[in-house]
Motif scaffolding. Structure first.
Motif, PDB file in Angstrom:
ATOM      1  N   ILE A   1       0.837  -1.460  -0.157  1.00 35.14           N
ATOM      2  CA  ILE A   1       0.116  -0.266   0.128  1.00 35.14           C
ATOM      3  C   ILE A   1       0.930   1.662   0.119  1.00 35.14           C
ATOM      4  CG2 ILE A   1      -1.958   1.257   1.256  1.00 35.14           C
ATOM      5  CD1 ILE A   1      -2.658  -1.753   0.515  1.00 35.14           C
ATOM      6  N   LEU A   2       1.735   1.488   1.208  1.00 38.44           N
ATOM      7  CA  LEU A   2       2.830   2.634   1.512  1.00 38.44           C
ATOM      8  C   LEU A   2       3.609   3.238   0.560  1.00 38.44           C
ATOM      9  CD1 LEU A   2       2.637   2.996   5.223  1.00 38.44           C
ATOM     10  CD2 LEU A   2       0.600   4.112   3.396  1.00 38.44           C
ATOM     11  N   GLU A   3       4.408   1.733  -0.208  1.00 42.52           N
ATOM     12  CA  GLU A   3       5.547   1.941  -1.049  1.00 42.52           C
ATOM     13  C   GLU A   3       5.526   2.025  -1.784  1.00 42.52           C
ATOM     14  OE1 GLU A   3       8.588  -0.294   1.190  1.00 42.52           O
ATOM     15  OE2 GLU A   3       8.078   0.562   2.580  1.00 42.52           O
ATOM     16  N   ARG A   4       4.509   0.660  -2.339  1.00 37.00           N
ATOM     17  CA  ARG A   4       4.192   0.389  -4.164  1.00 37.00           C
ATOM     18  C   ARG A   4       2.958   0.684  -4.954  1.00 37.00           C
ATOM     19  NH1 ARG A   4       4.982  -6.016  -4.035  1.00 37.00           N
ATOM     20  NH2 ARG A   4       4.464  -5.840  -6.284  1.00 37.00           N
ATOM     21  N   ARG A   5       2.251   1.435  -3.743  1.00 37.24           N
ATOM     22  CA  ARG A   5       1.016   2.325  -3.597  1.00 37.24           C
ATOM     23  C   ARG A   5       0.594   1.317  -4.883  1.00 37.24           C
ATOM     24  NH1 ARG A   5      -0.359   7.184  -1.787  1.00 37.24           N
ATOM     25  NH2 ARG A   5      -0.964   7.195  -3.760  1.00 37.24           N
TER      26      ARG A   5
ATOM     27  N   SER B   1      -3.513   0.456  -8.899  1.00 38.25           N
ATOM     28  CA  SER B   1      -2.743   2.001  -9.094  1.00 38.25           C
ATOM     29  C   SER B   1      -3.338   3.461  -8.026  1.00 38.25           C
ATOM     30  CB  SER B   1      -2.581   2.609 -10.305  1.00 38.25           C
ATOM     31  OG  SER B   1      -1.614   4.187  -9.863  1.00 38.25           O
ATOM     32  N   LEU B   2      -2.883   2.917  -7.029  1.00 36.35           N
ATOM     33  CA  LEU B   2      -3.681   4.288  -6.012  1.00 36.35           C
ATOM     34  C   LEU B   2      -2.932   5.381  -6.416  1.00 36.35           C
ATOM     35  CD1 LEU B   2      -2.808   2.530  -2.446  1.00 36.35           C
ATOM     36  CD2 LEU B   2      -4.964   2.648  -3.659  1.00 36.35           C
ATOM     37  N   ASP B   3      -2.666   6.144  -7.926  1.00 33.86           N
ATOM     38  CA  ASP B   3      -1.659   7.030  -7.751  1.00 33.86           C
ATOM     39  C   ASP B   3      -3.604   7.306  -8.806  1.00 33.86           C
ATOM     40  OD1 ASP B   3      -0.122   7.842  -6.623  1.00 33.86           O
ATOM     41  OD2 ASP B   3       1.197   6.861  -7.981  1.00 33.86           O
TER      42      ASP B   3
ATOM     43  N   ALA C   1      -4.929   4.173   1.599  1.00 34.04           N
ATOM     44  CA  ALA C   1      -5.780   4.680   0.523  1.00 34.04           C
ATOM     45  C   ALA C   1      -6.125   6.205  -0.368  1.00 34.04           C
ATOM     46  CB  ALA C   1      -5.685   3.418  -0.109  1.00 34.04           C
TER      47      ALA C   1
END
Lengths: 143, 143, 143, 143
Positions: free
Chosen positions: A53-57, A118-120, B21
């Motif tokens: 979650i936090l690094e690979r998003r 993708s969290l982006d 997220a």
């Protein structure tokens, strides 16, 4: 489902899981199953959920949920939470989840479809190869 | 469903509804819909939800839930929550629930089957006559 | 404190706020006060809380909390939540929070010290000039 | 406090404990400490917390809380939760609570005063003799 479960965890039903009726407030089951999912990733698949979650998003939002509740759980009960994999798609993962009493009686059962995103962009993406390989390596799929 | 909704409420997505997220943690939708159910009882049906539970000792546990999530909600979003009645059984109630953006885009939709129970025995009981009458009087059922 | 409050909001105590004792589970008061903080930023200060967190990557973690609980709140109660500013420091903000019944009886009161941090480093940073100016412009400080 | 702690538990910080800033949402610490309190009663004192609440109808509401937060906790962190007893009054109990990283670094510390109440009247009552005896028997009080 019992024999196909890739993860099986006991958990005490907490005061904070329960409502003024003295039983589990049903959304709290999904919080418990999310803990189970985290444990499956971190311990079973050896893919740290937090770095996913936090690094690979990479997110794992739920897109479909079907749930049957058949018996209540009370504060202080020790329940058994089970997770099995029903289907591994290109971008989605179907889980069979179950909560039982210690006597094996089913309390609730769910089918949950998750997708990798993708969290982006919050768009679906392929399940990352390392996650796919870890699932394939460790899972006996439910027919 | 829009035209059949017996209740429609706006709600701001809160910091506390969201996960790392940055989007609504999905169990929180069920907390929001439980608020909507309370409001429907207290305001729409004029059956105070708190006295139903605490004084009359009647519970409304969920026995079946089917949910589709189609778009995310972010902290700060104003969403529209809608409740319609699909079916009024002798001991059960089927609700159609929906969360939309202010643009009308569907974020998630659910079908929820609730039963009335005695909070002393946790067994199903008939829907109380006053609740049944209030639902019948105020609801245009979804075909 | 009543006359110094910069924000005053009514809120219904929800089923999901309450515990098996039928009263507010105390951590839930802090969830309610976090909603009040968001509303104060977004409505009172006109600094959108969600863009502060998500876009500007500025956090507002709590560093100190002192709370007195003097009366219970039950499901269905309508409570009044009040927020006043006690002190505006260079990097910290001290709030006086209160929950009252509709009769004005105090249910709980808290003093909360928050600091502004960078969400990238989690180190304290100066309160941003626009936030400081908005607080100074709109607040009558509690002596 | 370490040497006086009557209970020490490790706990993983969960996805559901965290907020859009990626760190523990502070009310969630109180949920964790409530779990610790339950474990202390059920395991340490051998007074089942669930029967205290549900059968004996004795509540343990918080009346005073003082908290200092000194470092953040992130999703995936393993933290250590500690509970010590500072004071055993006639109707109240003062606890010292602490959350540390695995390196022993303090993340947050709290002093919590709880009272025993009748869940029928919500008035304070004397701590029941069996609970008092169990606390006295098992606790080395913090000076």
């Amino acid at each position: 489902m019992g024999e196909d479960a890739v993860l099986r965890r006991e958990r005490v039903i907490r005061f904070s899981d329960c409502d003024p009726a003295g039983i589990v407030f049903y959304p709290q089951y999904f919080v418990m199953f999310n803990e189970l999912l985290e444990d499956w990733f971190s311990d079973g698949l050896e893919v740290a959920f937090n770095s996913l979650i936090l690094e690979r998003r990479i997110g794992l939002p739920t897109v479909r949920l079907e749930v049957d509740f058949s018996a209540i759980s009370r504060m202080g009960d020790v329940v058994v939470l089970l997770l099995a994999v029903e289907r591994l798609g290109r971008r989605s993962l179907t889980l069979a989840l179950r909560c039982e009493g210690q006597d094996g009686q089913r309390r609730m059962a769910a089918r949950q479809v998750l997708v990798t995103t993708s969290l982006d962009t919050h768009q679906a993406i392929d399940i990352p190869p390392d996650v796919r390989a870890a699932i394939a390596r460790t899972t006996e799929f439910t027919p």
